[in-house]
Design a protein around this motif. Structure first.
Motif, PDB file in Angstrom:
ATOM      1  N   TRP A  53     105.604  72.374  15.987  1.00  0.00           N
ATOM      2  CA  TRP A  53     105.092  73.641  16.499  1.00  0.00           C
ATOM      3  C   TRP A  53     106.081  74.319  17.439  1.00  0.00           C
ATOM      4  N   ASN A  54     107.286  73.760  17.573  1.00  0.00           N
ATOM      5  CA  ASN A  54     108.360  74.431  18.283  1.00  0.00           C
ATOM      6  C   ASN A  54     108.659  75.736  17.530  1.00  0.00           C
ATOM      7  N   SER A  55     108.836  76.830  18.245  1.00  0.00           N
ATOM      8  CA  SER A  55     109.027  78.130  17.591  1.00  0.00           C
ATOM      9  C   SER A  55     110.299  78.187  16.745  1.00  0.00           C
ATOM     10  N   SER A  56     111.250  77.301  16.962  1.00  0.00           N
ATOM     11  CA  SER A  56     112.472  77.264  16.149  1.00  0.00           C
ATOM     12  C   SER A  56     112.235  76.616  14.787  1.00  0.00           C
ATOM     13  N   ASN A  57     111.060  75.983  14.616  1.00  0.00           N
ATOM     14  CA  ASN A  57     110.712  75.350  13.337  1.00  0.00           C
ATOM     15  C   ASN A  57     109.457  75.972  12.733  1.00  0.00           C
ATOM     16  N   ALA A  58     108.424  76.139  13.552  1.00  0.00           N
ATOM     17  CA  ALA A  58     107.161  76.759  13.134  1.00  0.00           C
ATOM     18  C   ALA A  58     106.640  76.189  11.817  1.00  0.00           C
ATOM     19  N   CYS A  59     106.505  74.877  11.767  1.00  0.00           N
ATOM     20  CA  CYS A  59     106.078  74.194  10.548  1.00  0.00           C
ATOM     21  C   CYS A  59     104.549  74.144  10.436  1.00  0.00           C
ATOM     22  N   PHE A  60     103.905  73.662  11.465  1.00  0.00           N
ATOM     23  CA  PHE A  60     102.450  73.700  11.559  1.00  0.00           C
ATOM     24  C   PHE A  60     102.079  73.771  13.033  1.00  0.00           C
ATOM     25  N   VAL A  61     100.866  74.189  13.320  1.00  0.00           N
ATOM     26  CA  VAL A  61     100.446  74.401  14.705  1.00  0.00           C
ATOM     27  C   VAL A  61      99.828  73.131  15.282  1.00  0.00           C
ATOM     28  N   GLU A  62      99.894  73.016  16.588  1.00  0.00           N
ATOM     29  CA  GLU A  62      99.410  71.811  17.270  1.00  0.00           C
ATOM     30  C   GLU A  62      97.961  71.465  16.957  1.00  0.00           C
ATOM     31  N   PRO A  63      97.041  72.426  16.847  1.00  0.00           N
ATOM     32  CA  PRO A  63      95.657  72.047  16.514  1.00  0.00           C
ATOM     33  C   PRO A  63      95.504  71.367  15.151  1.00  0.00           C
ATOM     34  N   ARG A  64      96.518  71.393  14.304  1.00  0.00           N
ATOM     35  CA  ARG A  64      96.453  70.747  12.988  1.00  0.00           C
ATOM     36  C   ARG A  64      97.181  69.402  12.954  1.00  0.00           C
ATOM     37  N   LYS A  65      97.578  68.891  14.126  1.00  0.00           N
ATOM     38  CA  LYS A  65      98.372  67.656  14.157  1.00  0.00           C
ATOM     39  C   LYS A  65      97.647  66.453  13.574  1.00  0.00           C
ATOM     40  N   GLN A  66      96.315  66.437  13.559  1.00  0.00           N
ATOM     41  CA  GLN A  66      95.572  65.299  12.996  1.00  0.00           C
ATOM     42  C   GLN A  66      95.925  65.066  11.529  1.00  0.00           C
ATOM     43  N   TYR A  67      96.371  66.108  10.841  1.00  0.00           N
ATOM     44  CA  TYR A  67      96.718  65.982   9.430  1.00  0.00           C
ATOM     45  C   TYR A  67      98.116  65.384   9.211  1.00  0.00           C
ATOM     46  N   PHE A  68      98.798  65.062  10.323  1.00  0.00           N
ATOM     47  CA  PHE A  68     100.169  64.564  10.244  1.00  0.00           C
ATOM     48  C   PHE A  68     100.366  63.302  11.099  1.00  0.00           C
ATOM     49  N   THR A  69      99.303  62.525  11.304  1.00  0.00           N
ATOM     50  CA  THR A  69      99.361  61.363  12.203  1.00  0.00           C
ATOM     51  C   THR A  69      99.573  60.032  11.503  1.00  0.00           C
ATOM     52  N   GLY A  70      99.571  60.002  10.195  1.00  0.00           N
ATOM     53  CA  GLY A  70      99.775  58.749   9.456  1.00  0.00           C
ATOM     54  C   GLY A  70     101.246  58.476   9.220  1.00  0.00           C
ATOM     55  N   ASN A  71     101.530  57.639   8.241  1.00  0.00           N
ATOM     56  CA  ASN A  71     102.917  57.335   7.892  1.00  0.00           C
ATOM     57  C   ASN A  71     103.598  58.548   7.275  1.00  0.00           C
ATOM     58  N   HIS A  72     104.851  58.760   7.667  1.00  0.00           N
ATOM     59  CA  HIS A  72     105.693  59.821   7.110  1.00  0.00           C
ATOM     60  C   HIS A  72     106.685  59.176   6.159  1.00  0.00           C
ATOM     61  N   VAL A  73     106.739  59.648   4.931  1.00  0.00           N
ATOM     62  CA  VAL A  73     107.775  59.249   3.982  1.00  0.00           C
ATOM     63  C   VAL A  73     108.657  60.479   3.790  1.00  0.00           C
ATOM     64  N   LEU A  74     109.935  60.336   4.084  1.00  0.00           N
ATOM     65  CA  LEU A  74     110.854  61.477   4.047  1.00  0.00           C
ATOM     66  C   LEU A  74     111.758  61.414   2.830  1.00  0.00           C
ATOM     67  N   PHE A  75     112.039  62.590   2.285  1.00  0.00           N
ATOM     68  CA  PHE A  75     112.910  62.743   1.125  1.00  0.00           C
ATOM     69  C   PHE A  75     113.949  63.800   1.447  1.00  0.00           C
ATOM     70  N   LYS A  76     115.166  63.609   0.943  1.00  0.00           N
ATOM     71  CA  LYS A  76     116.241  64.587   1.115  1.00  0.00           C
ATOM     72  C   LYS A  76     116.709  65.047  -0.250  1.00  0.00           C
ATOM     73  N   THR A  77     116.968  66.342  -0.369  1.00  0.00           N
ATOM     74  CA  THR A  77     117.530  66.919  -1.579  1.00  0.00           C
ATOM     75  C   THR A  77     118.240  68.209  -1.179  1.00  0.00           C
ATOM     76  N   GLU A  78     118.562  69.047  -2.136  1.00  0.00           N
ATOM     77  CA  GLU A  78     119.211  70.325  -1.851  1.00  0.00           C
ATOM     78  C   GLU A  78     118.640  71.392  -2.749  1.00  0.00           C
ATOM     79  N   ILE A  79     118.479  72.589  -2.190  1.00  0.00           N
ATOM     80  CA  ILE A  79     118.054  73.732  -2.989  1.00  0.00           C
ATOM     81  C   ILE A  79     119.297  74.565  -3.304  1.00  0.00           C
TER      82      ILE A  79
END
Length: 178
Positions: A53-79
């Protein structure tokens, strides 16, 4: 005192390493749809979500953090240049609540150390219909675009409400805009 300080630093380093999610490299090709199967148990929780929720990223807002509290699996690629990338998350078990985020740019930084990115999109459970999703279901989808230059892309699949395991399919489709 020195021993205590060293032990404390060692503990904090081990804690940081234990919470670092795995990063998997994917190849996204223009004009193709690719599917990847994975389990949330391959990831780890990220306890500091303030980067999102940092304004330099603005990915999702703090009140929605419950939807992002489990395990994170990260992937890298290129567009690639002049492309649109659609990333779709399909949990194998429709009753398991998972979320997705993806950002372009970021200079190779991973959450929670992501200071800024070009663009970031997230999708999570919505209990009511909206203009963009008239019939909410268990699938999630985000879309990124590149114009005059390619960008690195980082994708995060996350369990909601602390979910730490569950299989899913990640579908990536890249279409050229020119």
């Amino acid at each position: 005192m020195r021993f205590f300080l060293s032990l404390s630093l060692l503990f904090l380093s081990a804690l940081a390493i234990a919470q670092a999610p795995s990063v998997f490299a994917l190849e996204a090709r223009a004009g193709e749809s690719l599917n990847y199967e994975m389990d949330l148990n391959a990831g780890a929780p990220i306890t500091d979500l303030s980067w999102a929720w940092n304004s330099s990223n603005a990915c999702f807002v703090e009140p929605r953090k419950q939807y992002f509290t489990g395990n994170h699996v990260l992937f890298k690629t290129e567009i690639p240049t002049y492309s649109t990338m659609v990333i779709r998350l399909v949990p194998t078990d429709p009753s398991q609540n998972m979320s997705i985020y993806a950002y372009s740019g970021g200079g190779g930084a991973l959450p929670p150390a992501l200071a800024s990115c070009v663009s970031c999109e997230a999708d999570f459970y919505q209990d009511r219909p909206s203009r963009t999703r008239p019939n909410p279901d268990h699938t999630r989808s985000v879309e990124l675009r590149a114009v005059t230059r390619p960008y690195p892309v980082t994708i995060g699949v996350v369990g909601a409400d602390g979910l730490a395991e569950g299989t899913f399919t990640l579908e990536i489709t890249v279409t050229k805009n020119r």
